[in-house]
Each structure stands twice: as structure tokens, then as C-alpha cells.
Write a protein that holds these residues in place. Structure first.
Motif, PDB file in Angstrom:
ATOM      1  N   PRO A  60      -4.107 -10.908 -11.861  1.00 50.56           N
ATOM      2  CA  PRO A  60      -3.894 -11.628 -13.114  1.00 50.56           C
ATOM      3  C   PRO A  60      -4.762 -12.871 -13.300  1.00 50.56           C
ATOM      4  N   GLN A  61      -6.053 -12.696 -13.179  1.00 51.85           N
ATOM      5  CA  GLN A  61      -6.955 -13.833 -13.360  1.00 51.85           C
ATOM      6  C   GLN A  61      -6.837 -14.429 -14.757  1.00 51.85           C
ATOM      7  N   LEU A  62      -6.476 -13.588 -15.735  1.00 46.84           N
ATOM      8  CA  LEU A  62      -6.360 -14.038 -17.122  1.00 46.84           C
ATOM      9  C   LEU A  62      -4.908 -14.187 -17.563  1.00 46.84           C
ATOM     10  N   SER A  63      -3.974 -14.072 -16.636  1.00 41.89           N
ATOM     11  CA  SER A  63      -2.549 -14.111 -16.997  1.00 41.89           C
ATOM     12  C   SER A  63      -1.789 -15.039 -16.051  1.00 41.89           C
ATOM     13  N   GLU A  89      -3.197  -7.065 -29.655  1.00 47.69           N
ATOM     14  CA  GLU A  89      -4.555  -7.627 -29.581  1.00 47.69           C
ATOM     15  C   GLU A  89      -4.605  -8.828 -28.636  1.00 47.69           C
ATOM     16  N   SER A  90      -4.019  -8.612 -27.459  1.00 48.40           N
ATOM     17  CA  SER A  90      -3.900  -9.716 -26.506  1.00 48.40           C
ATOM     18  C   SER A  90      -5.238 -10.170 -25.945  1.00 48.40           C
ATOM     19  N   TRP A  91      -6.264  -9.352 -26.103  1.00 52.77           N
ATOM     20  CA  TRP A  91      -7.601  -9.784 -25.683  1.00 52.77           C
ATOM     21  C   TRP A  91      -8.050 -11.037 -26.432  1.00 52.77           C
ATOM     22  N   ARG A  92      -7.494 -11.270 -27.622  1.00 46.22           N
ATOM     23  CA  ARG A  92      -7.872 -12.470 -28.382  1.00 46.22           C
ATOM     24  C   ARG A  92      -7.491 -13.748 -27.643  1.00 46.22           C
ATOM     25  N   GLY A  93      -6.382 -13.695 -26.924  1.00 45.51           N
ATOM     26  CA  GLY A  93      -5.888 -14.893 -26.244  1.00 45.51           C
ATOM     27  C   GLY A  93      -6.591 -15.215 -24.942  1.00 45.51           C
ATOM     28  N   VAL A  94      -7.522 -14.367 -24.519  1.00 38.81           N
ATOM     29  CA  VAL A  94      -8.207 -14.611 -23.236  1.00 38.81           C
ATOM     30  C   VAL A  94      -9.725 -14.669 -23.417  1.00 38.81           C
ATOM     31  N   ASP A 142       2.934  -7.171 -20.015  1.00 39.43           N
ATOM     32  CA  ASP A 142       2.183  -6.261 -20.875  1.00 39.43           C
ATOM     33  C   ASP A 142       0.780  -5.996 -20.333  1.00 39.43           C
ATOM     34  N   TRP A 143       0.432  -6.619 -19.212  1.00 40.63           N
ATOM     35  CA  TRP A 143      -0.916  -6.497 -18.677  1.00 40.63           C
ATOM     36  C   TRP A 143      -1.119  -5.219 -17.863  1.00 40.63           C
ATOM     37  N   GLY A 144      -0.105  -4.386 -17.754  1.00 40.07           N
ATOM     38  CA  GLY A 144      -0.264  -3.118 -17.064  1.00 40.07           C
ATOM     39  C   GLY A 144      -0.753  -3.279 -15.637  1.00 40.07           C
ATOM     40  N   HIS A 145      -1.705  -2.442 -15.258  1.00 38.35           N
ATOM     41  CA  HIS A 145      -2.221  -2.492 -13.893  1.00 38.35           C
ATOM     42  C   HIS A 145      -2.843  -3.850 -13.576  1.00 38.35           C
ATOM     43  N   ARG A 146      -3.424  -4.471 -14.573  1.00 41.42           N
ATOM     44  CA  ARG A 146      -4.082  -5.759 -14.343  1.00 41.42           C
ATOM     45  C   ARG A 146      -3.109  -6.908 -14.119  1.00 41.42           C
ATOM     46  N   ALA A 147      -1.824  -6.662 -14.260  1.00 38.65           N
ATOM     47  CA  ALA A 147      -0.848  -7.688 -13.881  1.00 38.65           C
ATOM     48  C   ALA A 147      -0.936  -7.973 -12.391  1.00 38.65           C
ATOM     49  N   GLY A 148      -1.465  -7.027 -11.626  1.00 42.38           N
ATOM     50  CA  GLY A 148      -1.621  -7.229 -10.189  1.00 42.38           C
ATOM     51  C   GLY A 148      -2.879  -7.975  -9.814  1.00 42.38           C
ATOM     52  N   ASP A 188     -16.044  -6.628 -28.071  1.00 40.08           N
ATOM     53  CA  ASP A 188     -16.404  -7.710 -27.148  1.00 40.08           C
ATOM     54  C   ASP A 188     -15.674  -7.530 -25.826  1.00 40.08           C
ATOM     55  N   TRP A 189     -14.391  -7.246 -25.898  1.00 36.33           N
ATOM     56  CA  TRP A 189     -13.573  -7.003 -24.700  1.00 36.33           C
ATOM     57  C   TRP A 189     -14.117  -5.828 -23.891  1.00 36.33           C
TER      58      TRP A 189
END
Length: 337
Positions: free
Chosen positions: A317-320, A212-217, A309-315, A224-225
Motif C-alpha cells: 500500500p505505497q499509495l494507501s 475513480e480512486s486513481w484521481r486521489g493518488v 478497495d485497493w484489492g491485491h495492492r492493499a498488500g 495516465d494511471w
């Protein structure tokens, strides 16, 4: 959104053989071009993105620093700002838009750099996802014009599994009742919302959702996410433009052109730039294993996976911040070289 500059391409013959009587690239620049024109970085857009969606990583202390580099973001064809189905006149409107390829994108970008700025050589091309596909096209087609490439969560040729994912998105969007006789007669709201939820399931990893990593961002719930983070994103776009970019992504192949005639090994071998290929270990689109096949065939490349753990969005990474730090260090290394 800050309005882009417009580069008029005039009549444009596309790789498909179609001719557009008038075409244009929308672009933004950041920083100052030096007198030697030696500090230019090209940063092409990714799927569904416009320049204002990806320029967050430009700034002092960010991945691309405009205090030292002149950064150009060209909006790819089909994204709604550059020539796209949504802004084409008749006879190309209403379902008759031609297919755009990355061959078309990079040749138009080359003209923009040369004719608008006198730039004939790039210090770096930085690209994520479809932007990375364009970066690798540049490296293969214009090897003498690129010093370094940072290709993040991307591929030199779209894989069969990736194409299947894209076909699923296409089927979802065109199943909307607004899609009739090969065109959208109104905005496909149900299709876009379903499209966004499918995309959300693939864009980050299983671990991201399990934890539930969406909670941290900044999101209060999964819904909601999905609504704010994904539906809101794709509802900004026109259905015909999303389909156009799906076409471009599907046929992306650095060897599918008259230069290499389908010989992927030859195209990879033509990329002489110092290159970092950076897949994410949990990316569901572009596997590390796919890049591991491509990179050994590139003479000056390194495979450097992003562990996240951000998958494709690790590339993107506005939230990471940890993933951003990995990319910032990689770019600094390439530019120092």
C-alpha cells in the motif's frame, strides 16, 4: 536503484533436477544485526519486483523499522537481479532457462542468511503476494527457524482460478511477434503494454475503478494511471524474466516437495510460527475464502482480512496510508509477541 549485494551460491541443483554451474542471489540489507543475531527479518520479493520496488515500507514509523530490526530483502530467482533467464549464459540462454520454484528460493535464502550473516533463526518473515508464498514455504520447510510470519494477499497453494489468470498473462506476452521459437528475439513492447493493462484490471478492485480512486493518488485520467502506473512498471522488465516468475507463481505449493509429497494439510500443519494471514476483501487473485480453508489447518495462525478497495495492492500500500497502518499494526503485534 541502490545496487544490491551478491551472494555466490556456486553450483546449484534445482528442484527440477537441473544443475546450474553457477548461481547467485542479489540482496539488500537494512538496519543492524545485533550481537545475538536475534533481530533478523526476511522480506522476499513479489512478482516482477526488485528490492528497490518494495523497500519503501522500511523506515522509522513504517511497516518494518530498521532502527530495531535487521531486514534482508533477497531478490527471488527470475527477477532480473538474482539468477534469471535474462542473465544466464549458454546453454541456458535464449529460451532454455530452467524452471525456478519457491523450494529453490527458500533454500538459497537459508544459505544466504546462514553463510553470510550467521543467522539461524528469524524473528519474522514478511511477504506480500509471491513474497508471502515464500514466507509460507519457509514456515513449512523450516519450522524451527521462524518465530513469526506475516503473509499478505497470498496463498499456500496457487488456486485453479489464479492459474487461469496467469495463463492469460502468458498467452498475452507470448503472442507478441518478438516471441519466436520459445524465446524473445527482441523486447516485446506491444506484449508488455497489453500485459500491463490486463494486470491493472486485476490488481485493484472494481470499486477502485468505479470510484475513480486513481484521481486521489496523483493520476489525471485512467489512461495516465495505465501508462505511468502499469505500462511503465512492466516495460522495465525482460519478457523472459516475467515468464519465469509466472512459472514460479503457477507451481507454488508448500506441499509440492519431497518433504510433504503433495499433502497440503501436512504442510500447513507444519507451520508452527505465530502467523497472520492477511488477504484483502477485494483481492481478485487470492480470495479470503481460499485462505479461510488454509488457516484452520495451521496450528498457530489467524485469518485477518484487510478491508480495502485497493484489492491485491492493499498488500503493497505505497499509495494507501490506511492499509499501511493496518499492516504496521499487524507486524508490531507479531514482533511484540
Amino acid at each position: 536503484m541502490t545496487a544490491p549485494e551478491i551472494f555466490d551460491l556456486g553450483p546449484l541443483v534445482l528442484q527440477s533436477g537441473m544443475t546450474l554451474p553457477s548461481a547467485h542471489l542479489a540482496y539488500r540489507t537494512y538496519g543492524t544485526l545485533n550481537a545475538a543475531r536475534s533481530n533478523a527479518i526476511l522480506y522476499p520479493t513479489s512478482y516482477g519486483a526488485q528490492h528497490s520496488d518494495i523497500d519503501w515500507l522500511i523506515g522509522p514509523g513504517r511497516v518494518l523499522d530498521p532502527e530495531h530490526w535487521f531486514i534482508v530483502i533477497p531478490n527471488q530467482f527470475g527477477n532480473g537481479l538474482s539468477t534469471s533467464p535474462s542473465n544466464l549464459p549458454m546453454p541456458y540462454a535464449d529460451g532454455r532457462a530452467p524452471r525456478f520454484t519457491h523450494w529453490d528460493n527458500v533454500h538459497a535464502q537459508r544459505r544466504l542468511l546462514s553463510e553470510a550473516f550467521g543467522i539461524e533463526h528469524l524473528a519474522l518473515i514478511y511477504g506480500w503476494s509471491m513474497g508471502g508464498q515464500q514466507a509460507l514455504h519457509w514456515g513449512a520447510l523450516f519450522p524451527d527457524r521462524v518465530a513469526a510470519i506475516c503473509a499478505v494477499c497470498t496463498s499456500a497453494r496457487t488456486s485453479p482460478h489464479n492459474k487461469l489468470f496467469l495463463e492469460g498473462l502468458r498467452a498475452t506476452l507470448t503472442a507478441d511477434a518478438a516471441y519466436q521459437d520459445g524465446r524473445f528475439v527482441e523486447k516485446p513492447l506491444r506484449g508488455l503494454r497489453a500485459f500491463a493493462r490486463i494486470y491493472a484490471g486485476w490488481a485493484v478492485s472494481q470499486t477502485f475503478y468505479r470510484e475513480e480512486s486513481w484521481r486521489g493518488v496523483g493520476y489525471a485520467s485512467m489512461e495516465d494511471w495505465l501508462v505511468r502506473g502499469w505500462e511503465g512498471n512492466f516495460l522495465r522488465r525482460e519478457g523472459e524474466d516475467l515468464l519465469s516468475m509466472l512459472d514460479t507463481w503457477t507451481v507454488s505449493d508448500i506441499s509440492a516437495n519431497p518433504v510433504f509429497e503433495g499433502d497440503l494439510d501436512a504442510a500447513l500443519g507444519a507451520i508452527r510460527a505465530r502467523t497472520l494471514v492477511m488477504p484483502c476483501t477485494t483481492d481478485l487473485y487470492f480470495q479470503v475464502a481460499d485462505n479461510a480453508i488454509e488457516v484452520p489447518k495451521m496450528p498457530n495462525a489467524e485469518l485477518r482480512p484487510i478491508v480495502s478497495d485497493w484489492g491485491h495492492r492493499a498488500g503493497n500500500p505505497q499509495l494507501s496510508p490506511p492499509d499501511e497502518a493496518v499492516l504496521r499494526d499487524a507486524v508490531a503485534e507479531l514482533l511484540a509477541g
